[in-house]
Design an enzyme around this catalytic site. Structure first.
Site, PDB file in Angstrom:
ATOM      1  N   ARG A  63      31.393  49.831   8.106  1.00  7.68           N
ATOM      2  CA  ARG A  63      31.010  51.255   7.969  1.00  7.68           C
ATOM      3  C   ARG A  63      30.985  51.943   9.320  1.00  7.68           C
ATOM      4  O   ARG A  63      30.627  51.336  10.334  1.00  7.68           O
ATOM      5  CB  ARG A  63      29.614  51.350   7.333  1.00  7.68           C
ATOM      6  CG  ARG A  63      29.579  50.948   5.875  1.00  7.68           C
ATOM      7  CD  ARG A  63      28.315  51.337   5.183  1.00  7.68           C
ATOM      8  NE  ARG A  63      27.125  50.919   5.908  1.00  7.68           N
ATOM      9  CZ  ARG A  63      25.929  51.477   5.699  1.00  7.68           C
ATOM     10  NH1 ARG A  63      25.815  52.473   4.827  1.00  7.68           N
ATOM     11  NH2 ARG A  63      24.873  51.067   6.364  1.00  7.68           N
ATOM     12  N   SER A  82      27.848  41.744  13.469  1.00  5.57           N
ATOM     13  CA  SER A  82      27.044  40.697  12.817  1.00  5.57           C
ATOM     14  C   SER A  82      27.598  39.308  13.004  1.00  5.57           C
ATOM     15  O   SER A  82      27.932  38.588  12.043  1.00  5.57           O
ATOM     16  CB  SER A  82      26.932  41.030  11.334  1.00  5.57           C
ATOM     17  OG  SER A  82      26.587  42.382  11.188  1.00  5.57           O
ATOM     18  N   ASP A 128      23.200  42.500  13.041  1.00  2.85           N
ATOM     19  CA  ASP A 128      22.745  43.236  11.845  1.00  2.85           C
ATOM     20  C   ASP A 128      21.294  42.934  11.516  1.00  2.85           C
ATOM     21  O   ASP A 128      20.573  43.776  10.982  1.00  2.85           O
ATOM     22  CB  ASP A 128      23.656  42.969  10.636  1.00  2.85           C
ATOM     23  CG  ASP A 128      23.841  41.503  10.336  1.00  2.85           C
ATOM     24  OD1 ASP A 128      24.487  41.195   9.323  1.00  2.85           O
ATOM     25  OD2 ASP A 128      23.375  40.658  11.130  1.00  2.85           O
TER      26      ASP A 128
HETATM   27  C1  0WK Z   1      24.136  45.798   5.153  1.00  2.00           C
HETATM   28  C2  0WK Z   1      23.982  46.003   6.653  1.00  2.00           C
HETATM   29  C3  0WK Z   1      24.988  45.207   7.411  1.00  2.00           C
HETATM   30  C4  0WK Z   1      24.875  43.759   7.003  1.00  2.00           C
HETATM   31  C5  0WK Z   1      25.029  43.653   5.524  1.00  2.00           C
HETATM   32  C6  0WK Z   1      24.839  42.239   5.087  1.00  2.00           C
HETATM   33  O1  0WK Z   1      24.135  47.358   6.973  1.00  2.00           O
HETATM   34  O2  0WK Z   1      24.822  45.337   8.758  1.00  2.00           O
HETATM   35  O3  0WK Z   1      25.844  43.002   7.671  1.00  2.00           O
HETATM   36  O4  0WK Z   1      24.064  44.431   4.856  1.00  2.00           O
HETATM   37  O5  0WK Z   1      24.990  42.175   3.741  1.00  2.00           O
HETATM   38  P1  0WK Z   1      26.392  41.891   3.047  1.00  2.00           P
HETATM   39  O6  0WK Z   1      27.137  43.147   3.055  1.00  2.00           O
HETATM   40  O7  0WK Z   1      27.039  40.804   3.821  1.00  2.00           O
HETATM   41  O8  0WK Z   1      26.023  41.453   1.689  1.00  2.00           O
HETATM   42  C1  BGC Z   2      26.310  35.686  11.593  1.00  2.00           C
HETATM   43  C2  BGC Z   2      25.088  36.482  12.010  1.00  2.00           C
HETATM   44  C3  BGC Z   2      24.799  37.561  11.005  1.00  2.00           C
HETATM   45  C4  BGC Z   2      24.726  36.978   9.619  1.00  2.00           C
HETATM   46  C5  BGC Z   2      24.466  38.008   8.569  1.00  2.00           C
HETATM   47  C6  BGC Z   2      26.167  35.222  10.176  1.00  2.00           C
HETATM   48  O1  BGC Z   2      27.336  34.615   9.758  1.00  2.00           O
HETATM   49  O2  BGC Z   2      26.491  34.599  12.433  1.00  2.00           O
HETATM   50  O3  BGC Z   2      25.278  37.027  13.268  1.00  2.00           O
HETATM   51  O4  BGC Z   2      23.599  38.144  11.335  1.00  2.00           O
HETATM   52  O5  BGC Z   2      25.912  36.312   9.299  1.00  2.00           O
HETATM   53  O6  BGC Z   2      25.461  38.928   8.490  1.00  2.00           O
END
Ligand code: 0WK
Ligand code: BGC
Ligand code: BGC
Length: 924
Positions: A549, A610, A664
């Site tokens: 994003r 992240s 993140d």
């Molecule tokens: C939303 C956050 C972002 C993070 C994500 C993790 O804004 O920084 O990496 O959540 O959740 P995912 O999208 O991997 O399920």
């Molecule tokens: C990364 C982290 C991150 C997490 C959640 C992991 O794979 O090593 O830096 O915070 O994922 O997104």
């Protein structure tokens, strides 16, 4: 008492035999006889009324309506399919209650070959009256004793003896091997059994007997055994009808119409328990004084009224009461009775069967009546035959009305205009009363003309049918065992979680001290959570989760406003070259600026990146290694901010002021900290997983120490990469790790996060298929495809409201045909995998909270955790299980979980805002 009915059967002085000569028949004797037999006449209209009323009660009970209490019970039997003939094996069957005071043990061999039958071996035992009316334990001990006697008498293999209990009484079943007795019927009334699980009572008795280890795997109503025992011919039997001492029927109902079931798929055999049918309007007019007397003197007055007009235990008694009545009126036996005739139960079912059987000669009737101490003349014999016929005809007609009601229900349930169905019949009344079955068939034809019904007499009283169900139950039981064995490693105990917590605490301490540890404990240079004085417009990037994003974050007195846009990162870019990746990122920024009218503006930018970065400053982060499916080249070991700036540099006319790079977890903590200053832990459970928290600066090696705190990015995804989690790792985790692009890495993450849970489930399903537990052992091509079982399926499948239906829809979309048992297995696998993930995550948060409490020297710690991530947010139970595990493992920490609404992009902007504010302050 009225002339038409029997006087009390107590033995009045005058009633015993008769001293004087047999008196001539009274003049109006034929009138008395007609009047008496007329009472047993049932009109077609009355039968239709019973049929209709019974149908109403059946549908009320199916809908689970409790008031008015339905007159029949409609009990699910957990037999979901009729035999498909492949069942095989040797099974013990114990029949209790079908045939009055007799108990039967059978040894049934199912060959699994269509039409190939092995004659069962069986032994019958008479149950003493005092056992049928005594303590429940005594009855089940008697049954276990008979079983043991049978096994001693019959040379059968003793390995893994599996038994099916045919228990012919109304029971609430909650599974094939869990059944609670509702009430005794027929001649039984043992204490301490109603409301109990009869399977457990039998298991305990067999245990007490201790002679043989027999596993009770199924309990079946005799009607179900009768239905399941019928040879799979052209038309499989879908109705089981029993008329023996008692009467009842079962049939295959559409599962979606059985409110008591949570699985609406396919069909379920339902035991009607029509013996308890009562409807004063429909049945009242048919109840004769003889019926009332019989009921009043029965073991269960007022109950099973319908059964008492049909069941073999009662037909003889009804005939006896009529004979006593007519004898007393001088119409029979010259007005004489006999002690035998006056004693209850002296006229047996067999007597009635013989006496009303047209082929049985008058001599036989005479013999039976003389056996009762009477001296019948030829017209007596004929009259007695009429009495038997009247009682049995009514019984057959009433039974037909009930059966017609079941057929109408099946028609309506299946929306069939014309139903073609086979009815398996069993029980001595059906077997021994030739007229009974004929009247039954004829009456059904009249009452259910649109149904094409064939009747299939059961071959061995249902023993085979019970063995069939036992075979299915045995298969399900072994599947259950295999499932439990397969899922056991996922069920982590409190002790195991406490070990994980302690190991994580130790790894945290080592990592902070800069010693070798699977937890890198990376300083983030974020020292303070926002204090609300931040102001300005900031650009933020959010890379590393499901979506990339770009955000415009406006921080003002009134709060924070966010405008954002999601861009995709194609796999080829995520796994291409670093330059390509960062050029793609800059392209998205430029596109966003254009759309937001920001082109040419150089706003301070905060970059949520992240992935594990060793930060040397707020705007310097060296990527240690990629995770989560990213693998762009030439990035690891590089300063990510420099790579971004280089990409910006490559793009003419773009100016961006990259101020901060944050993980993140940090962004999420800051974002939630803006609302709740106690938010000092950041947690992500999404594609990946990780946590950060505010650590005492003095504890972070390599930093200047001194007062205050700094946010530390734990990178707990890598916890266990040193092998410390191997004890918990399963072969399924190993398969997922082996197939990942970073084998041996991110072990903790691979047990918890969204990128991997679906794959773990897929591997478990493949194993269960190979064990024959799933999909009848047929390996499904689609299930071999990597990542085909998405982690979001777990969240959908485990949603309480739609569980099984949801499972089916998802798996059928995947082209995986499944049975309802399969659906339950898939649900349990998903639950086991997600529960382990949530509890491990909870152990991690507990470790962090306890460390903060101890390093701050606090008795109690109150702290909030900012959380984000699709898995945590969308899974119906994940968050509550994490919180419960934290309460269990860190009872001195009051931990509040705050779901981040705006994602970590806002957090990155706030970190940038804080940095700008601090930079501003140092400049003035
Ligand atoms: C939303 C956050 C972002 C993070 C994500 C993790 O804004 O920084 O990496 O959540 O959740 P995912 O999208 O991997 O399920
Ligand atoms: C990364 C982290 C991150 C997490 C959640 C992991 O794979 O090593 O830096 O915070 O994922 O997104
Ligand atoms: C019981 C039923 C049984 C029927 C035939 C009734 O008394 O309640 O469960 O199926 O007898 O044996």
């Amino acid at each position: 008492m009225d002339a038409a009915g029997p006087a009390g059967v107590q033995q009045g002085a005058g009633a015993l035999g008769c001293s004087q000569e047999a008196s001539p028949r009274p003049a109006d004797s034929s009138g008395l006889v007609q009047e008496c037999l007329q009472q047993f006449k049932v009109t077609e209209a009355q039968l239709q009324q019973i049929q209709a009323s019974l149908l109403v009660s059946m549908e009320q009970a199916l809908r689970g309506e409790a008031s008015p209490a339905p007159a029949v019970r409609m009990l699910p039997t957990y037999v979901g399919s009729i035999p498909h003939g492949t069942e095989q094996g040797d099974f013990l069957v114990l029949e209790l209650g079908a045939k009055g005071a007799s108990l039967r043990v059978l040894w049934v061999t199912l060959t699994g070959i269509e039409g190939h039958r092995v004659e069962p071996r069986s032994q019958e035992f008479v149950i003493p009256q005092e056992v049928m009316l005594g303590a429940g334990q005594q009855l089940f001990d008697f049954a276990a004793h008979c079983l043991s006697e049978f096994l001693d008498a019959h040379p059968v293999s003793r390995q893994g003896l599996q038994l099916g209990l045919s228990f012919s009484f109304p029971c609430h079943q909650t599974g094939l091997d869990r059944s609670t007795l509702i009430s005794w019927t027929k001649g039984f009334r043992c204490s301490g059994v109603e409301g109990q699980d009869v399977v457990q009572l039998l298991r305990d008795a067999i245990q007490r007997q201790g002679a043989h280890s027999v596993e009770v795997v199924a309990v079946v109503n005799d009607t179900v055994g009768t239905m399941m025992g019928c040879a799979p011919g052209l038309r499989p039997c879908e109705v089981g009808l029993v008329v023996d001492t008692g009467t009842n029927a079962c049939y295959m109902e559409e599962a979606r119409h059985v409110a008591a079931l949570d699985d609406d798929r396919g069909r379920m055999c339902v035991s009607v328990e029509w013996g308890s049918f009562r409807d004063d309007a429909a049945l009242g007019p048919l109840l004769t004084a003889f019926d009332r007397t019989l009921d009043r003197e029965s073991l269960n007055p007022g109950a099973q009224r319908f059964e008492k007009m049909i069941g073999g235990l009662y037909l003889g008694e009804l005939v006896r009461l009529v004979l006593v009545h007519l004898a007393r009126r001088g119409v029979l036996f010259g007005g004489c009775t006999s002690p035998a005739l006056l004693s209850r139960g002296s006229v047996l079912l067999e007597h009635v069967a013989e006496m009303e059987d047209p082929s049985a000669g008058a001599a036989r009737v005479h013999a039976i009546l003389q056996g009762l101490g009477l001296s019948p003349d030829s017209s007596d014999a004929e009259l007695v035959r009429h009495v038997c016929a009247a009682v049995c005809t009514r019984a057959a007609q009433l039974c037909a009305a009930a059966l017609a009601s079941v057929l109408s229900r099946m028609q309506r349930g299946r929306e069939h205009r014309a139903l073609r169905v086979a009815v398996a019949t069993g029980g001595r009344v059906c077997e021994q009363h030739p007229r009974f079955c004929r009247i039954l068939r004829e009456t059904v034809k009249v009452l259910a003309p649109e149904c094409d019904v064939s009747f299939v007499p059961s071959v061995d009283g249902g023993g085979r049918g019970v063995a069939m169900v036992t075979a299915v139950a045995a298969r399900l039981a072994s599947h259950r065992r295999l499932l439990e064995e397969t899922l056991a490693p996922f069920r982590l105990s409190r002790e195991q979680l406490a070990v994980v917590q302690a190991q994580m605490r130790e790894a945290m301490a080592k990592g902070l001290r800069g010693e070798a540890s699977s937890l890198r404990m990376l300083p983030t240079y974020v020292r303070a959570t926002p204090d609300g004085s931040e102001r300005g417009d900031f650009l933020a990037l959010d890379l590393g989760g499901t979506n990339f994003r770009v955000l415009l974050v406006r921080v003002a007195a009134g709060g924070v406003q966010i405008t954002s846009q999601v861009y995709s990162i194609p796999e080829c870019v995520a796994q291409g070259s670093g330059q390509q990746l960062f050029d793609h990122i800059v392209d998205c920024i430029v596109d966003f600026q254009q759309k937001q009218g920001l082109s040419g503006q150089s706003l301070p930018l905060g970059f949520t990146f992240s992935f594990p970065c060793r930060q040397l400053g707020l705007d310097q982060g060296i990527l240690l290694n990629w995770t989560k499916g990213f693998n762009a080249s030439d990035c690891e070991g590089q300063d990510i901010v420099r790579l971004l700036r280089a990409a910006i540099g490559r793009r003419q006319a773009v100016e961006l002021n990259v101020v901060a790079i944050v993980n993140d977890t940090v962004g999420t903590m800051m974002s939630c900290g803006y609302e709740d200053p106690r938010c000092e832990i950041g947690l992500i459970v999404g594609t990946g997983t990780n946590a950060c928290y505010m650590e005492e600066l003095r504890n972070v090696a390599g930093l200047t120490g001194g007062p205050g705190r700094m946010c530390v990015n734990m990178e707990w995804g890598a916890f266990g990469d040193d092998g410390s989690l191997d004890a918990l790792s399963t072969c399924f985790d190993a398969s997922v790790d082996r197939a990942s692009i970073n084998p041996g890495k991110q072990r903790f993450e691979k047990m918890i996060s969204g990128m991997y849970l679906g794959e773990i489930v897929r591997h478990v399903l493949l194993r269960l298929t190979s064990l024959g537990v799933l999909f009848r052992g047929q390996q499904m091509g689609r299930l071999q495809t990597r990542d085909i079982f998405k982690t979001k399926f777990l969240s959908e499948i485990e949603s309480d409201s739609l569980a099984l239906r949801q499972v089916r829809a998802i798996l059928e979309d995947l082209g995986l045909p499944l049975t309802s048992d399969d659906a339950l297995v898939v649900l349990e696998v998903c639950q086991a995998v997600s529960q382990r993930a949530a509890r491990l995550c909870g152990a991690g948060v507990a470790a962090v909270a306890e460390r903060m409490r101890e390093s701050r020297g606090l008795e109690e710690l109150a702290v909030s955790v900012g959380v984000d991530g699709t898995l945590y947010k969308l899974h119906p139970h994940f968050s509550s299980l994490v919180a419960a595990t934290v309460r269990e493992l860190a009872p001195r920490c009051a931990v509040t979980f705050l779901q981040s609404e705006d994602g970590s992009g806002k957090g990155a902007a706030l970190v940038t805002a804080v940095a700008c504010r601090l930079a501003q302050k140092t400049r003035v």
